[in-house]
Enzyme design. Structure first.
Site, PDB file in Angstrom:
ATOM      1  N   LYS A 132      -6.448  41.461 -34.631  1.00  0.00           N
ATOM      2  CA  LYS A 132      -5.810  42.386 -33.677  1.00  0.00           C
ATOM      3  C   LYS A 132      -4.472  42.799 -34.254  1.00  0.00           C
ATOM      4  O   LYS A 132      -3.835  42.058 -35.007  1.00  0.00           O
ATOM      5  CB  LYS A 132      -5.602  41.695 -32.329  1.00  0.00           C
ATOM      6  CG  LYS A 132      -5.210  42.619 -31.193  1.00  0.00           C
ATOM      7  CD  LYS A 132      -6.350  43.509 -30.721  1.00  0.00           C
ATOM      8  CE  LYS A 132      -6.825  43.223 -29.380  1.00  0.00           C
ATOM      9  NZ  LYS A 132      -8.060  43.721 -28.912  1.00  0.00           N
TER      10      LYS A 132
HETATM   11  N1  GLU Z   1     -10.253  46.910 -28.729  1.00  0.00           N
HETATM   12  C1  GLU Z   1     -11.591  46.536 -28.389  1.00  0.00           C
HETATM   13  C2  GLU Z   1     -11.654  45.088 -27.995  1.00  0.00           C
HETATM   14  O1  GLU Z   1     -10.664  44.475 -27.672  1.00  0.00           O
HETATM   15  C3  GLU Z   1     -12.570  46.917 -29.492  1.00  0.00           C
HETATM   16  C4  GLU Z   1     -12.379  46.195 -30.774  1.00  0.00           C
HETATM   17  C5  GLU Z   1     -13.272  46.693 -31.888  1.00  0.00           C
HETATM   18  O2  GLU Z   1     -14.130  47.510 -31.627  1.00  0.00           O
HETATM   19  O3  GLU Z   1     -13.076  46.233 -33.009  1.00  0.00           O
HETATM   20  O4  GLU Z   1     -12.714  44.534 -27.909  1.00  0.00           O
END
Ligand code: GLU
Length: 446
Positions: A132
């Site tokens: 993240k």
């Molecule tokens: N931001 C989304 C999540 O927290 C998608 C993450 C992604 O597709 O890599 O799951």
């Protein structure tokens, strides 16, 4: 978020396993999200009897970087923003997870959310670890050109650690297709080769995937439907509240209303909109599409009451799906909730203290890393198509997504029932096992 994080957290029904029986030196932090992530992990680790070496490994992120981002603003001045990327685990595959633009973004918040991605991808059964990142900024104060410069500078700064087999970012809070294209384009130009699989959530015209925009909302709606089925509540008689009408909430509302449910409440930063006879979701959808800031502000229909965002959370319904930011359901409002079920569309919308209050009031929670995993499963589909250079129809995409969501829901639902634990704990137990097995099989580097 006012909850006291130093309070003991228990997510098992008996509160027997809260990590206090582990002999490893436990990490502590003042960051509420990271404290929650660690407590959830330690509690589940103790309950499953996880080897303490693995507890040590999985309670730390593999890599965390901070970058400074100097940007020329539209008025010619220079400002420096802070950006972060954390890769919690790559045991199961490349790190995967979004990039968020928000004033609260910090390295610790990214670490917490990266670990949640590790468990989310593991539980979903897709070949990824967890990552993240984000930039601490207020996107509402930035022009599109400023956001582009910020995203491109960020992409250049973290380019050494991203790649289709290293770490694959995606949209998250306040980011979407434009940011993903800027990111992909910057890294491609730096490397002198087209790198479509380096991010997911791209627009359909530039190697994106039909279905990706709606995927998280479709996954949330699938979980709500499976939950209603499991508790024998007729979808056509169900009343649902969706808190947050952004990408996740608006599509969850759309799919649920198309399935016959009554959406009695929706909300966004402009407040809550309550209609006991049901909101015209298609109309609300059109409203945000035509609003310059994609907001519900000014939305009206017969019988609609404009209330506060807080009131919408506490309104009468069967299911509440919090689809906005973390901490929406907390110690101060959990006891006032009138719903029977919560399906977490956002990441971390229910605090640990709220979890305890909900448990004692008999409110069941479908945890975030199960309920909102449609987004990353959809990202996986986009990445697969990018690696192959071969694209699916939207129907193929959705027909693959829905069965995976259903299976995952039932795996956690049944495991919770057989182990006599809440769904959040059950999901952790299943997810941690798969990652721990991979770490054990791969072993340490030296
Ligand atoms: N931001 C989304 C999540 O927290 C998608 C993450 C992604 O597709 O890599 O799951």
């Amino acid at each position: 978020m006012t909850d006291d994080v130093s309070k003991k957290i228990s997510v098992g029904p008996s509160g027997k396993f809260d990590g206090s029986g582990l002999s490893v030196k436990k990490r502590t932090t003042k960051n509420i999200l990271l404290a929650t992530a660690l407590e959830n992990f330690y509690g589940a680790a103790e309950e499953m009897g996880l080897d303490e070496g693995l507890v040590e490994i999985l309670s730390h992120a593999e890599r965390a970087i901070s970058v400074s981002l100097p940007i020329t603003m539209d008025d010619g001045s220079i400002r420096v923003f802070e950006g972060y990327r954390v890769q919690h685990s790559t045991a199961l595959g490349p790190a995967k997870g979004g990039l968020r633009f928000h004033p609260d973004v910090s390295l610790e918040e990214c670490e917490a959310l990266a670990s949640l991605m590790t468990w989310k991808c593991s539980l979903a059964g897709i070949p990824y670890g967890g990552g993240k990142g984000g930039i601490s900024c207020d996107p509402l104060e930035l022009s599109s050109n400023e956001k582009e410069r910020l995203t491109r500078t960020f992409a250049a700064r973290i380019a050494p650690i991203v790649g289709e087999w290293e770490d694959v970012p995606a949209p998250d809070v306040n980011t979407g297709a434009p940011e993903m294209v800027w990111f992909m384009d910057t890294v491609s130009k730096l490397r002198g080769r087209f790198e479509p699989g380096i991010v997911t959530g791209k627009p359909i015209s530039i190697w994106g995937s039909k279905g990706r925009t709606a995927a998280t909302g479709l996954g949330v709606a699938t979980c709500i439907k499976e939950l209603l089925n499991a508790v024998k509540l007729d979808v056509n008689k169900s009343r649902i509240i969706i808190q947050g009408f952004g990408n996740v909430g608006s599509y969850a509302a759309k799919f649920m209303s198309e399935a016959g449910a009554k959406i009695v409440g929706i909300s966004d930063v402009t407040g809550g909109y309550y209609a006991p006879d049901g909101i015209d979701v298609a109309k609300a959808f059109d409203h945000i599409s035509n609003h310059p800031k994609k907001m519900l502000e000014g939305f009206s229909q017969a019988g609609l009451k404009h209330v506060s965002g807080e009131e919408i959370l506490e309104a009468e319904a069967d299911v509440l799906a919090p689809c906005a930011l973390e901490g929406a359901v907390n110690a101060s409002n959990a006891a006032k909730l009138k719903v029977k079920y919560i399906v977490e569309g956002a990441n971390g919308p229910v605090t640990p203290e709220a979890d305890e209050a909900l448990l004692s009031n008999g409110i069941k929670v479908v945890p975030d890393f199960l309920a909102n995993s449609g987004g990353v499963i959809g990202s996986y589909f986009e990445w697969v198509q990018n690696l192959a250079g071969y694209f699916w129809t939207e129907e193929e995409y959705n027909n693959r997504l829905v069965p995976i969501m259903k299976d995952n829901f039932h795996r956690v639902w049944n495991y919770a029932a057989t182990q006599d634990v809440v769904m959040r704990r059950a999901a952790f137990l299943v997810a941690i096992k798969r990652v721990a097995d991979a770490v054990k099989m791969r072993g340490l580097f030296l």
